[in-house]
Design an enzyme around this catalytic site. Sequence first.
Site, PDB file in Angstrom:
ATOM      1  N   ARG A  40      -7.115 -21.598  -0.213  1.00 16.39           N
ATOM      2  CA  ARG A  40      -6.303 -20.843   0.552  1.00 16.39           C
ATOM      3  C   ARG A  40      -4.673 -21.703   0.621  1.00 16.39           C
ATOM      4  NH1 ARG A  40      -3.779 -21.372   5.510  1.00 16.39           N
ATOM      5  NH2 ARG A  40      -3.150 -19.398   6.504  1.00 16.39           N
ATOM      6  N   LYS A  90       6.334  -1.699   1.785  1.00 20.57           N
ATOM      7  CA  LYS A  90       5.132  -1.162   2.498  1.00 20.57           C
ATOM      8  C   LYS A  90       3.928  -2.241   2.547  1.00 20.57           C
ATOM      9  CE  LYS A  90       3.169   3.120   3.206  1.00 20.57           C
ATOM     10  NZ  LYS A  90       3.339   3.480   4.616  1.00 20.57           N
ATOM     11  N   TYR A 111       0.736  -1.172  -0.025  1.00 20.64           N
ATOM     12  CA  TYR A 111       0.057  -0.081   0.247  1.00 20.64           C
ATOM     13  C   TYR A 111       1.114   1.302  -0.042  1.00 20.64           C
ATOM     14  CZ  TYR A 111       1.024   0.797   4.921  1.00 20.64           C
ATOM     15  OH  TYR A 111       1.641   1.168   6.061  1.00 20.64           O
TER      16      TYR A 111
HETATM   17  C1  LIG Z   1       6.822   2.183   9.341  1.00 28.84           C
HETATM   18  C2  LIG Z   1       6.888   3.629   8.665  1.00 28.84           C
HETATM   19  N1  LIG Z   1       8.132   4.256   8.575  1.00 28.84           N
HETATM   20  C3  LIG Z   1       7.851   5.509   7.914  1.00 28.84           C
HETATM   21  C4  LIG Z   1       6.667   6.188   7.540  1.00 28.84           C
HETATM   22  C5  LIG Z   1       7.016   7.190   6.776  1.00 28.84           C
HETATM   23  O1  LIG Z   1       7.002   7.156   5.436  1.00 28.84           O
HETATM   24  P1  LIG Z   1       6.350   8.478   4.619  1.00 28.84           P
HETATM   25  O2  LIG Z   1       7.234   9.503   4.875  1.00 28.84           O
HETATM   26  O3  LIG Z   1       6.687   8.012   3.075  1.00 28.84           O
HETATM   27  O4  LIG Z   1       4.794   8.604   5.004  1.00 28.84           O
HETATM   28  C6  LIG Z   1       5.712   5.281   7.377  1.00 28.84           C
HETATM   29  C7  LIG Z   1       4.559   5.999   6.921  1.00 28.84           C
HETATM   30  O5  LIG Z   1       3.237   5.526   7.203  1.00 28.84           O
HETATM   31  C8  LIG Z   1       5.700   4.079   8.161  1.00 28.84           C
HETATM   32  O6  LIG Z   1       4.406   3.136   8.273  1.00 28.84           O
END
Ligand SMILES: Cc1ncc(COP(=O)(O)O)c(C=O)c1O
Length: 289
Positions: free
Chosen positions: A102, A149, A34
């Site tokens: 699954r 992410k 995401y």
């Molecule tokens: C674990 C983590 N680190 C850092 C960030 C900061 O990332 P960004 O500056 O791209 O929002 C996020 C953002 O949600 C995060 O979930």
Amino acid sequence: MPLPVCYLNGGYLALADARVSPLDRAFLFGDAVYEVLPVYAGRPFRLREHLDRLARSLDGIRMAPPLTHPAWAAICAELIRRNGGGDQYLYLQISRGAEFGRNHAWPDGLAPTIFAYATALDAPPERLLAEGVAAVTAADTRWARRDIKSTALLANVLLKRIAVDAGAYETILLENGFLTEGSSTTVHIVERGRILTPPNGTHILPGTTRDVVLELAAGLGMPAESTPVSEARLRGADEIWLAFSTRGVLAVTQLDHAAVGAGVPGPHFRRMHAAFEAYIRELAPTPPL
Ligand SMILES: Cc1ncc(COP(=O)(O)O)c(C=O)c1O
């Protein structure tokens, strides 16, 4: 509060009516990635950087990007428009999709589930900027690929809850005596006028706001460096900042109940925050991609 219209698999519909299969791998396995990005006055901020990171996250989970950057830009623009423009933040998610069953090892040829929705982005309460926020520390209990992410955020949500239970805003994570990041934020410290933040790698998410901070620091002539930050340096810092998409930069003025520096947002923070606001205004007339 979420705004009413979302995007799901090629169409726009009421978020309240959106449905996905319980067999979707995002639901069963957290098998999805995401992005979250802010929108100022109807314009997505650092869209290319967010879409580049989304592509890297997809590559990290062995998925081909189902949409090009221009296709995503068009979806974002339409979602923003249908939700009335202004300041919002967008959530974009791609899951590997659903199979009838699954299996840990996914079958080839699944159709990804592509979802996006918008939330109103309210201006931060004045108090947050004037007073800063409290943070607590905890051991980083997450997996080894934090650069992806992923929606598999169980460790992050449990870690964030430690902060909430302590009446704090964020949990700052430590591993082997070094700072990694916050449960949903990147951390910068200021030490004798130098901005320091841990280098990117698999141990942290490469924050898009982190990069804005480093770029702005260069423009302002503020010394800044990506370098490992020990727990001792974190605790001895003159200033600690959180950087993340939905708020830009925030000052941490208490760490584990001890004052950070003078216990108020510091002069470097105020300068960076002003530069950040100016940068948003500067980008306003430029194309988002
Ligand atoms: C674990 C983590 N680190 C850092 C960030 C900061 O990332 P960004 O500056 O791209 O929002 C996020 C953002 O949600 C995060 O979930």
